[in-house]
Design an enzyme around this catalytic site. Structure first.
Site, PDB file in Angstrom:
ATOM      1  N   HIS A   1      -7.437  -5.418  -0.863  1.00 34.94           N
ATOM      2  CA  HIS A   1      -6.217  -4.646  -0.658  1.00 34.94           C
ATOM      3  C   HIS A   1      -5.218  -5.336   0.274  1.00 34.94           C
ATOM      4  CE1 HIS A   1      -3.961  -0.864  -0.688  1.00 34.94           C
ATOM      5  NE2 HIS A   1      -3.844  -0.947   0.615  1.00 34.94           N
TER       6      HIS A   1
ATOM      7  N   SER B   1       0.830  -1.197   0.000  1.00 35.85           N
ATOM      8  CA  SER B   1       0.000   0.000   0.000  1.00 35.85           C
ATOM      9  C   SER B   1       0.872   1.257   0.000  1.00 35.85           C
ATOM     10  CB  SER B   1      -0.950  -0.041   1.198  1.00 35.85           C
ATOM     11  OG  SER B   1      -1.925   0.958   1.106  1.00 35.85           O
TER      12      SER B   1
ATOM     13  N   ASP C   1      -9.557  -2.343  -6.276  1.00 38.63           N
ATOM     14  CA  ASP C   1      -9.022  -2.042  -4.949  1.00 38.63           C
ATOM     15  C   ASP C   1      -9.692  -0.775  -4.420  1.00 38.63           C
ATOM     16  OD1 ASP C   1      -7.388  -1.224  -2.779  1.00 38.63           O
ATOM     17  OD2 ASP C   1      -5.597  -2.082  -3.703  1.00 38.63           O
TER      18      ASP C   1
END
Length: 434
Positions: A412, A144, A384
């Site tokens: 995610h 991320s 996502d």
């Protein structure tokens, strides 16, 4: 001084580093970084290549594993891993409502926090790498926001990188905060629609809670003011693999009959407060929009709040008393977060100063990325909720040699939920094995 200890299958070593607050002024103030080294039991004396793990966020310390959990079991087969608490998080020099007043005024606090974006994090990594690896480049695994940092790393210091692996974290190279959030709200709406299709009984439950909150505005035991808008923030859960299910369980039985009538149950209040509190990651709220600030002339200016006005279906006050479903929000931070959450309220003025700040520099270098020579692979999760898939694929095309794995098997949090499979797939891609 480092100390080592054991968990099942691994040897852990605490590592501490001192780095400049501002790398452009190395003789000035310094801060401390903490990282946990992990190596397979029996391999601790071996000369293994290093893998640096950069956690998502911003504002989260590196994940605390037990033994060889999740992807770590695959990584220790061939790497020595460094789990870095990025500056301001975990056991690194903290930045929160308790410590930031030591900086002085809110303006001084905001100036301090301006050094906590991806550019400073990457320079931290380059400062500590030579002492650990003997100068050799290392592999970076970015989850991320950690992938945002890895992309900045490729833009500014590719000589420090042997390989880059990114999961759910290919950022838009030139988009500002407004563009990011304009792309986000339709995805968030789709996640709501999918949740209510799976759990249609939650439509009435969520709406009844929102109606109650609009009338009573309760303060939860930990001090969080639960407004309808704060309640909507539970939608952050919808971006993870089991998040929809966990939200459903939280909504199963929100009320209890008392001598004064129906009230929110203490169990529900505790669950909501645990999910919404920023106590463990205040930098997420303070810096979330700043990670998208790349135009020196433009402040981010509470972009999520501004963009949300263009999506009236998310306005809780317009849904109260109707039969329309309440739409939860996602990875968005709003000014009212600094009014409803007691751990953020003392930092309200600092947050506004950061939102109004100009002078943010570009974080990515498209020309350098177009000439990239570092092996890179990225897992891109279809639809996502946190990182726009179209933006990620556009960036993938802009980074020379990058290979993508686009999948709808995971949300995610695929790196965590998928165990060793996600890491194994990315390693296969950079090595030409798949």
């Amino acid at each position: 001084m480092s100390s080592s200890y054991r968990q099942p299958g691994v040897v852990l070593t605490d590592r501490h580093f001192t780095v400049p607050l501002d790398h452009d002024h190395p003789g000035g103030e310094s801060i401390e970084l903490y990282a946990r080294e992990v190596v397979a039991a029996g391999k601790d004396p071996a000369d293994l290549p290093w893998l640096l793990y950069l956690e998502g966020g911003p504002g989260f310390g590196a994940r605390r594993f037990t033994g060889r959990g999740a992807w770590l079991g695959r990584a220790v087969e061939e790497y020595r891993i460094l789990l870095l608490d990025q500056r301001g998080t975990g056991r690194s020099t903290p930045a929160n409502r308790q410590t930031l007043p030591l900086r002085g005024t809110p303006q001084q606090q905001a100036d301090y926090l301006a050094h906590f974006r991806a550019d400073s994090i990457v320079r931290d990594c380059e400062a500590i790498r030579p002492g650990l690896t003997g100068g050799a480049p290392w592999t970076v695994l970015g989850q991320s926001f950690g992938g945002f940092c890895a992309t900045h790393y490729l833009s500014t210091a590719p000589e420090g990188l042997a390989t880059v692996l990114i999961t759910g974290g290919l950022p838009a190279l030139t988009a500002g905060a407004d563009e990011v959030y304009r792309a986000a709200f339709p995805r968030i709406r789709r996640k709501n629609e999918a949740h209510y299709a799976r759990y249609p009984m939650d439509v009435a439950r969520a709406r009844s809670v929102a109606d109650y909150l609009a009338e009573h505005r309760p303060v939860l035991p930990g001090g969080l003011r639960l407004t309808p808008e704060a309640f909507q923030s539970l939608g952050l859960m919808l971006g993870s693999g089991d998040g929809s299910h966990q939200l459903h369980y939280l909504l199963e039985d929100p009320f209890v009959l008392t001598a004064s009538g129906y009230e929110l149950s203490e169990a529900f209040q505790a669950g909501v407060e645990a999910a919404l509190s920023f106590a463990g990651h205040p930098l997420y709220a303070l810096l979330h929009e700043a990670i998208y600030g790349q135009d020196p002339a433009q402040p981010t200016g509470w972009a999520a709040e501004r963009v949300r006005a263009g999506f009236p279906e998310f306005a809780a006050d317009k849904l109260l008393g109707t039969d329309r479903p309440l739409l939860f929000t996602g990875e968005t931070v709003h000014p009212w977060h600094f009014e409803t959450d007691p751990v953020l309220a003392p930092l309200k003025e600092t947050a506004h100063l950061l939102a109004d700040r100009t002078g943010w520099g570009p974080l990515y270098d498209p020309a350098r990325l177009a000439a990239n020579e570092v092996p890179v692979a990225a897992a891109v999760y279809h639809d996502d909720m946190y990182v726009d898939t179209a933006h990620s694929l556009e960036t993938a095309r802009a980074i020379r040699g990058l290979r993508t794995w686009v999948t709808d098997e995971f949300e995610h949090d695929g790196l965590r939920a998928g165990g060793p499979r996600v890491l194994d797939r990315l390693l296969g891609l950079v090595r030409g094995e798949v």
